[in-house]
Design a protein around this motif. Structure first.
Motif, short mmCIF file in Angstrom:
data_model
loop_
_atom_site.label_atom_id
_atom_site.label_comp_id
_atom_site.label_asym_id
_atom_site.label_seq_id
_atom_site.Cartn_x
_atom_site.Cartn_y
_atom_site.Cartn_z
N PHE A 164 -6.17 17.33 1.38
CA PHE A 164 -5.51 16.88 0.15
C PHE A 164 -5.92 17.76 -1.03
CE2 PHE A 164 -5.38 12.23 1.84
CZ PHE A 164 -4.30 12.56 2.65
N ARG A 186 -4.58 11.83 -6.01
CA ARG A 186 -4.37 10.41 -5.68
C ARG A 186 -3.55 9.76 -6.78
NH1 ARG A 186 -7.17 6.96 -2.47
NH2 ARG A 186 -8.88 8.46 -2.23
N LEU A 209 -2.99 17.72 -3.83
CA LEU A 209 -2.29 16.44 -3.78
C LEU A 209 -3.18 15.37 -4.39
CD1 LEU A 209 -0.93 16.69 -0.12
CD2 LEU A 209 0.31 17.17 -2.25
N ARG A 232 0.00 10.77 -0.19
CA ARG A 232 -0.55 12.10 0.04
C ARG A 232 -0.50 12.48 1.51
NH1 ARG A 232 -6.30 12.48 -2.62
NH2 ARG A 232 -6.56 10.47 -1.58
N ARG A 233 -0.70 11.55 2.39
CA ARG A 233 -0.66 11.85 3.82
C ARG A 233 0.73 12.34 4.22
NH1 ARG A 233 -4.59 9.97 7.40
NH2 ARG A 233 -4.05 10.12 9.63
N ALA A 271 1.25 15.91 2.88
CA ALA A 271 0.52 16.90 3.67
C ALA A 271 1.24 17.18 4.98
CB ALA A 271 -0.90 16.41 3.92
#
Length: 225
Positions: free
Chosen positions: A193, A200, A198, A206-207, A210
């Motif tokens: 991240f 928070r 990326l 974010r996942r 990615a």
């Protein structure tokens, strides 16, 4: 391959049935609303569902919500959603719990039957089929003046972690696959991240972002349906 189709426009629905049956695929049900979709999936247990995101009664995200319920009730079912428009918020929501067995195409892409059938086979096999225009819009919406970090910024272990994330695995499953601790996986994920810039936020997954970057930048990994 056994398929359930959900599309409220009868002409489009019949067209999809014809396209798939011409390719010797078994369309076990074709319905026009999300309630009928859920009932058909419960009854037939298909390999894949093809559904419009916007369905009655409000024509907003009924198809998306039905897809989420299908994945809860029948986790092994591949889900291929399509839309007339690029709707990045729906892509984020669709991928929030992992990219495994998920597809999202624009309706125009369905006209390329070979790509459409390939996307179906990919999601049934547990892969991901994302329309390249949707992926491009997701990143354009977040682009800055600087060039986006690429996969070569990752170490081999970080890249392996990201590849397993893109396969839909949880951190626990990744730890087991890589034979490392879950804490080590969490550290790899946090570093990914950071390297991908990326932050928070409450608005973005974010996942998902990615994984989308992995799908966009990896040689041999297609986002096209």
């Amino acid at each position: 391959m056994r398929i359930v189709i959900a599309e409220d426009a009868a002409v489009v629905r019949e067209g999809l049935v014809g396209l798939l049956t011409d390719r010797d695929l078994d369309v076990v049900a074709a319905v026009g609303d999300p309630d009928a979709l859920l009932a058909a999936v419960d009854e037939h247990r298909p390999d894949a569902v093809v559904a419009d995101i916007r369905m009655p009664p409000t024509h907003r995200d009924e198809g998306l919500r039905a897809a989420a319920e299908i994945r809860r009730r029948h986790p092994g079912t591949g889900v291929l959603l399509f839309s007339q428009y690029i709707e990045t918020r729906y892509a984020d929501t669709l991928l929030a719990d992992g990219a495994e067995g998920i597809g999202y195409l624009l309706k125009d892409r369905v006209l390329d039957v070979d790509d459409f059938v390939d996307a179906l086979r990919r999601v049934v096999a547990g892969g991901t089929a994302l329309d390249p225009d949707v992926v491009a819009r997701l990143f354009a919406a977040r682009a800055s003046g600087a060039a986006a970090p690429r996969l070569d910024a990752l170490t081999p272990r970080e890249r392996e972690t990201l590849e397993l994330m893109a396969s839909g695995l949880t951190n626990t499953a990744i730890a087991a696959r890589m034979e490392i601790s879950q804490r080590a996986v969490e550290k790899h994920v946090a570093t990914i991240f950071d390297k991908f810039a990326l932050p928070r936020t409450a608005q973005e997954h974010r996942r998902v972002l990615a994984v989308l970057r992995y799908l966009r930048d990896s040689p041999g990994v297609s986002t096209e349906g």
